[in-house]
Design an enzyme around this catalytic site. Sequence first.
Site, short mmCIF file in Angstrom:
data_model
loop_
_atom_site.label_atom_id
_atom_site.label_comp_id
_atom_site.label_asym_id
_atom_site.label_seq_id
_atom_site.Cartn_x
_atom_site.Cartn_y
_atom_site.Cartn_z
CD1 TRP A 105 11.30 -6.04 -3.99
CD2 TRP A 105 10.67 -5.26 -1.98
NE1 TRP A 105 9.94 -5.83 -4.03
CE2 TRP A 105 9.54 -5.35 -2.82
CE3 TRP A 105 10.52 -4.79 -0.68
CZ2 TRP A 105 8.25 -4.99 -2.38
CZ3 TRP A 105 9.24 -4.43 -0.24
CH2 TRP A 105 8.13 -4.52 -1.09
CG ASP A 175 14.64 -10.89 -0.05
OD1 ASP A 175 13.89 -11.87 -0.21
OD2 ASP A 175 14.22 -9.70 -0.03
CE LYS A 199 7.45 -11.62 -3.53
NZ LYS A 199 6.51 -10.61 -3.99
C1 LIG Z 1 12.44 -9.65 -3.05
C2 LIG Z 1 11.45 -9.16 -2.04
N1 LIG Z 1 11.85 -8.96 -0.77
C3 LIG Z 1 10.98 -8.50 0.16
C4 LIG Z 1 9.67 -8.22 -0.15
C5 LIG Z 1 8.77 -7.70 0.92
O1 LIG Z 1 7.94 -8.72 1.32
P1 LIG Z 1 6.70 -8.52 2.31
O2 LIG Z 1 5.68 -7.73 1.59
O3 LIG Z 1 6.30 -9.94 2.57
O4 LIG Z 1 7.21 -7.87 3.53
C6 LIG Z 1 9.22 -8.44 -1.44
C7 LIG Z 1 7.81 -8.17 -1.79
O5 LIG Z 1 7.36 -8.27 -2.89
C8 LIG Z 1 10.13 -8.92 -2.41
O6 LIG Z 1 9.74 -9.11 -3.67
#
Ligand SMILES: Cc1ncc(COP(=O)(O)O)c(C=O)c1O
Length: 363
Positions: A105, A175, A199
Amino acid sequence: MGIKERAFNFSAGPSMLPLKVLEDAASQMTSFNGLGESVMEMSHRSKEYKEIMDAAEANLRDLMKIPSNYKILFLQGGGTLQFSMVPLNLLRNSKKADYIITGSWAKKAYTEAKKFGDIIVAASSEDDNFTYIPKTKKEDFRADADYVHITYNNTISGSHFNSVPDVGELTLVADMSSCILSEEIDVSNFGLIYAGAQKNVAPAGMTMVIIREDLLGFADEKTPVYLDYKSHADTASMYNTPPCYTIYIAGEVFKYIKEIGGVKGMHQRDLDKANKLYDAIEGSSMFTCPVKKEDRSLMNVVFVTGDKELDSKFVAEAKEIGLINLKGHRSVGGLRASIYNAMPAEGVDALVEFMKKFESENK
Ligand SMILES: Cc1ncc(COP(=O)(O)O)c(C=O)c1O
């Protein structure tokens, strides 16, 4: 409710929500507080919905002790849209930003930001498959960087920052999609925190952004209006129709966390659950956790048997007894138990018991 009716769901997200919240929401599904309409059907401009939204915001502010010079925004587009909104709004002077890459990510956030400015990797743990958090000091970051970006908890690789990196006077962006509300955080260490809801907070569809006010108003004039944080900050997240129902459930989860001892209480529960599971892995001769001990996530416990077939057998047999979604992320394989806030301690107990049984039967 027994394991057959309601499984212990170890999914990395969307994931379990507190049963009480689901049952309360179900009881209000067709007529919220006797109004004759569901929250899903309610005008987002109505007095009743405004109360829901205001309470959600106030409770999140209270839970995370968010200072008054920070705005809370409830947006759409997931964590992924933040990978673009952060650079679009915060590359405000030098157009430079430094990223710490600790997993897939983080890498996605970095790759997206590169479209908008001079973006570098200040530190990375890719050399060892993201099994640790690189140590940094403030000199590792460019003194004129507009911000430093980190992924506080790495959902796929199962690691977590056990302290906030020292970035000196620079703006730190985090994040926190997979760890928000699982530990006490000093928000004032960060210029901006973002987290997808699916989550620890609510169903998918809403992203929380906590932004220091002095960072608002720097988006280029060509920035699409939705992608400018200021549009949302100036309108209390009502620039357009917000993700109403998800915000409502988030608000119910915030109330629930307050009732059970706030973030501090939640953290203790999370710590107890994670310790139990990591201890079981350490004590076994079949399972291992590849992540460096001090950097392990409380939320996403990654482990392997070392044998792909055995991993698959484990996932399949666990499913039969109501322990579902234990497969590791498709990019890394192995096993992963996501034990977010709403996973009851009994879920971890059941998993540990199953691991022992599985090990003895498959020696
Ligand atoms: C740490 C992290 N950042 C970003 C995301 C991306 O999120 P989204 O699917 O809501 O765009 C995730 C998805 O699991 C994640 O675990």
